[in-house]
Design a protein around this motif. Structure first.
Motif, PDB file in Angstrom:
ATOM      1  N   GLU A  25     -90.601 -14.267 -75.857  1.00 28.72           N
ATOM      2  CA  GLU A  25     -91.479 -13.427 -75.340  1.00 28.72           C
ATOM      3  C   GLU A  25     -90.929 -12.227 -74.696  1.00 28.72           C
ATOM      4  OE1 GLU A  25     -95.169 -11.899 -73.669  1.00 28.72           O
ATOM      5  OE2 GLU A  25     -94.430 -12.986 -75.533  1.00 28.72           O
ATOM      6  N   ALA A  26     -89.449 -12.731 -74.069  1.00 33.21           N
ATOM      7  CA  ALA A  26     -88.942 -11.619 -73.358  1.00 33.21           C
ATOM      8  C   ALA A  26     -88.272 -10.531 -74.439  1.00 33.21           C
ATOM      9  CB  ALA A  26     -87.545 -12.148 -72.856  1.00 33.21           C
ATOM     10  N   ILE A  27     -88.010 -11.004 -75.667  1.00 30.39           N
ATOM     11  CA  ILE A  27     -87.473  -9.884 -76.548  1.00 30.39           C
ATOM     12  C   ILE A  27     -88.739  -9.083 -76.906  1.00 30.39           C
ATOM     13  CG2 ILE A  27     -86.846  -9.747 -79.283  1.00 30.39           C
ATOM     14  CD1 ILE A  27     -85.052 -12.412 -78.565  1.00 30.39           C
ATOM     15  N   ARG A  28     -89.929  -9.746 -77.252  1.00 33.06           N
ATOM     16  CA  ARG A  28     -91.185  -8.988 -77.780  1.00 33.06           C
ATOM     17  C   ARG A  28     -91.420  -8.100 -76.777  1.00 33.06           C
ATOM     18  NH1 ARG A  28     -96.458  -8.633 -77.228  1.00 33.06           N
ATOM     19  NH2 ARG A  28     -96.680  -9.848 -75.321  1.00 33.06           N
ATOM     20  N   VAL A  29     -91.518  -8.379 -75.479  1.00 28.46           N
ATOM     21  CA  VAL A  29     -92.014  -7.312 -74.408  1.00 28.46           C
ATOM     22  C   VAL A  29     -90.824  -6.335 -73.841  1.00 28.46           C
ATOM     23  CG1 VAL A  29     -92.512  -7.120 -71.929  1.00 28.46           C
ATOM     24  CG2 VAL A  29     -93.625  -8.808 -73.503  1.00 28.46           C
ATOM     25  N   ALA A  30     -89.427  -6.722 -73.728  1.00 23.95           N
ATOM     26  CA  ALA A  30     -88.375  -5.605 -73.034  1.00 23.95           C
ATOM     27  C   ALA A  30     -87.803  -4.820 -74.360  1.00 23.95           C
ATOM     28  CB  ALA A  30     -87.367  -6.758 -72.444  1.00 23.95           C
ATOM     29  N   ALA A  31     -87.587  -5.612 -75.565  1.00 22.98           N
ATOM     30  CA  ALA A  31     -86.940  -4.942 -76.418  1.00 22.98           C
ATOM     31  C   ALA A  31     -87.849  -4.101 -77.649  1.00 22.98           C
ATOM     32  CB  ALA A  31     -85.841  -5.832 -76.950  1.00 22.98           C
ATOM     33  N   LEU A  32     -88.870  -4.920 -77.939  1.00 22.57           N
ATOM     34  CA  LEU A  32     -89.678  -4.522 -78.764  1.00 22.57           C
ATOM     35  C   LEU A  32     -90.964  -3.351 -78.649  1.00 22.57           C
ATOM     36  CD1 LEU A  32     -89.433  -7.414 -81.324  1.00 22.57           C
ATOM     37  CD2 LEU A  32     -87.963  -5.299 -81.151  1.00 22.57           C
ATOM     38  N   GLY A  33     -91.110  -3.804 -77.176  1.00 23.80           N
ATOM     39  CA  GLY A  33     -92.208  -2.697 -77.018  1.00 23.80           C
ATOM     40  C   GLY A  33     -93.613  -3.471 -76.658  1.00 23.80           C
ATOM     41  N   GLY A  34     -93.445  -4.807 -76.977  1.00 26.34           N
ATOM     42  CA  GLY A  34     -94.810  -5.449 -76.676  1.00 26.34           C
ATOM     43  C   GLY A  34     -95.323  -5.358 -75.274  1.00 26.34           C
ATOM     44  N   SER A  35     -96.593  -5.855 -75.202  1.00 30.75           N
ATOM     45  CA  SER A  35     -97.205  -6.015 -73.818  1.00 30.75           C
ATOM     46  C   SER A  35     -97.883  -7.191 -73.573  1.00 30.75           C
ATOM     47  CB  SER A  35     -98.064  -4.870 -73.611  1.00 30.75           C
ATOM     48  OG  SER A  35     -99.452  -4.958 -74.554  1.00 30.75           O
ATOM     49  N   THR A  48     -88.914 -13.621 -85.587  1.00 37.52           N
ATOM     50  CA  THR A  48     -87.637 -13.604 -86.654  1.00 37.52           C
ATOM     51  C   THR A  48     -86.400 -13.442 -86.005  1.00 37.52           C
ATOM     52  OG1 THR A  48     -89.674 -13.114 -88.250  1.00 37.52           O
ATOM     53  CG2 THR A  48     -87.370 -12.480 -88.915  1.00 37.52           C
ATOM     54  N   CYS A  49     -86.429 -12.270 -85.497  1.00 41.97           N
ATOM     55  CA  CYS A  49     -85.020 -11.619 -84.750  1.00 41.97           C
ATOM     56  C   CYS A  49     -84.272 -13.037 -84.179  1.00 41.97           C
ATOM     57  CB  CYS A  49     -85.251 -10.797 -83.853  1.00 41.97           C
ATOM     58  SG  CYS A  49     -84.166 -10.227 -83.016  1.00 41.97           S
ATOM     59  N   PHE A  50     -85.089 -13.639 -83.004  1.00 40.13           N
ATOM     60  CA  PHE A  50     -84.415 -14.676 -82.401  1.00 40.13           C
ATOM     61  C   PHE A  50     -83.696 -15.800 -83.084  1.00 40.13           C
ATOM     62  CE2 PHE A  50     -84.910 -18.744 -80.335  1.00 40.13           C
ATOM     63  CZ  PHE A  50     -84.265 -18.785 -79.190  1.00 40.13           C
ATOM     64  N   TYR A  51     -84.898 -16.007 -84.353  1.00 43.75           N
ATOM     65  CA  TYR A  51     -84.132 -17.236 -85.229  1.00 43.75           C
ATOM     66  C   TYR A  51     -82.892 -17.025 -85.956  1.00 43.75           C
ATOM     67  CZ  TYR A  51     -87.268 -20.586 -83.061  1.00 43.75           C
ATOM     68  OH  TYR A  51     -87.876 -21.538 -82.032  1.00 43.75           O
ATOM     69  N   ILE A  52     -82.996 -15.731 -86.366  1.00 43.08           N
ATOM     70  CA  ILE A  52     -81.888 -15.314 -87.341  1.00 43.08           C
ATOM     71  C   ILE A  52     -80.597 -15.291 -86.206  1.00 43.08           C
ATOM     72  CG2 ILE A  52     -80.739 -13.422 -88.437  1.00 43.08           C
ATOM     73  CD1 ILE A  52     -83.540 -12.744 -89.665  1.00 43.08           C
ATOM     74  N   LYS A  53     -80.796 -14.595 -85.266  1.00 40.00           N
ATOM     75  CA  LYS A  53     -79.700 -14.685 -84.399  1.00 40.00           C
ATOM     76  C   LYS A  53     -79.087 -15.980 -83.769  1.00 40.00           C
ATOM     77  CE  LYS A  53     -76.951 -11.990 -81.748  1.00 40.00           C
ATOM     78  NZ  LYS A  53     -75.736 -11.413 -82.403  1.00 40.00           N
ATOM     79  N   GLU A  54     -80.022 -17.094 -83.422  1.00 35.12           N
ATOM     80  CA  GLU A  54     -79.688 -18.147 -82.782  1.00 35.12           C
ATOM     81  C   GLU A  54     -79.565 -19.387 -83.438  1.00 35.12           C
ATOM     82  OE1 GLU A  54     -79.176 -18.118 -79.335  1.00 35.12           O
ATOM     83  OE2 GLU A  54     -79.592 -16.027 -79.325  1.00 35.12           O
ATOM     84  N   ARG A  55     -80.191 -19.383 -84.731  1.00 30.19           N
ATOM     85  CA  ARG A  55     -80.135 -20.829 -85.383  1.00 30.19           C
ATOM     86  C   ARG A  55     -79.244 -20.980 -86.438  1.00 30.19           C
ATOM     87  NH1 ARG A  55     -85.766 -23.602 -87.285  1.00 30.19           N
ATOM     88  NH2 ARG A  55     -84.805 -25.476 -86.016  1.00 30.19           N
ATOM     89  N   ALA A  56     -78.299 -21.944 -86.266  1.00 29.53           N
ATOM     90  CA  ALA A  56     -77.357 -22.123 -87.224  1.00 29.53           C
ATOM     91  C   ALA A  56     -77.847 -22.225 -88.663  1.00 29.53           C
ATOM     92  CB  ALA A  56     -76.642 -23.498 -86.843  1.00 29.53           C
ATOM     93  N   GLY A  57     -77.294 -21.529 -89.566  1.00 35.87           N
ATOM     94  CA  GLY A  57     -77.483 -21.726 -91.078  1.00 35.87           C
ATOM     95  C   GLY A  57     -78.405 -20.467 -91.433  1.00 35.87           C
ATOM     96  N   ILE A  58     -79.016 -19.762 -90.634  1.00 30.44           N
ATOM     97  CA  ILE A  58     -79.511 -18.572 -91.083  1.00 30.44           C
ATOM     98  C   ILE A  58     -79.065 -17.219 -90.551  1.00 30.44           C
ATOM     99  CG2 ILE A  58     -81.745 -19.997 -91.653  1.00 30.44           C
ATOM    100  CD1 ILE A  58     -83.087 -18.436 -89.099  1.00 30.44           C
TER     101      ILE A  58
END
Length: 127
Positions: A25-35, A48-58
């Motif tokens: 939610e922080a990424i969605r609002v702060a970085a991507l302009g969600g409200s 998608t961004c969060f899991y690519i960055k944070e999850r091992a294997g992807i």
């Protein structure tokens, strides 16, 4: 046809934990302009961004987006980030599709309000 998303070629769905949901939610609002008024706007991109960055294997995945804010954010945090035009350029390079056909496809997408992030001026720009 079987539900391929349940555990087929797309793999097992990712469960989102409460702490991850807060970070997404922080990424969605702060970085991507969600409200907060539009809770689904940019949600898929943020997840998608969060899991690519944070999850091992992807972490070596390619993130494909035509959303300008998401594209810029992905690049900024070091994700291998492509748009539809880049995907088509690779397909052209592999000899699967001609540059003229790829450009025509991008224009058809635009005409159908699918809005690729960028459309080259001429087929040669896809080669």
């Amino acid at each position: 046809m079987a539900d391929i998303a349940a555990d087929g070629w797309l793999g097992t769905p990712i469960e989102i934990s409460a702490p991850d949901a807060e970070r997404i939610e922080a990424i969605r609002v702060a970085a991507l302009g969600g409200s907060r008024d539009a809770p689904l706007r940019h949600l898929g991109e943020a997840q998608t961004c969060f899991y690519i960055k944070e999850r091992a294997g992807i972490t070596e995945s390619v993130w494909i987006t035509d959303d300008e804010a998401a594209y810029d954010y992905g690049k900024r945090i070091g994700l291998l980030t492509w748009d539809t035009t880049t995907v088509l350029a690779h397909i052209v390079s592999d000899g699967v599709l001609s540059a003229a056909d790829a450009l025509a496809l991008l224009r058809k997408m635009q005409d159908a309000d699918r809005n690729p992030r960028r459309i080259p001026a001429k087929p040669g720009d896809l080669a």
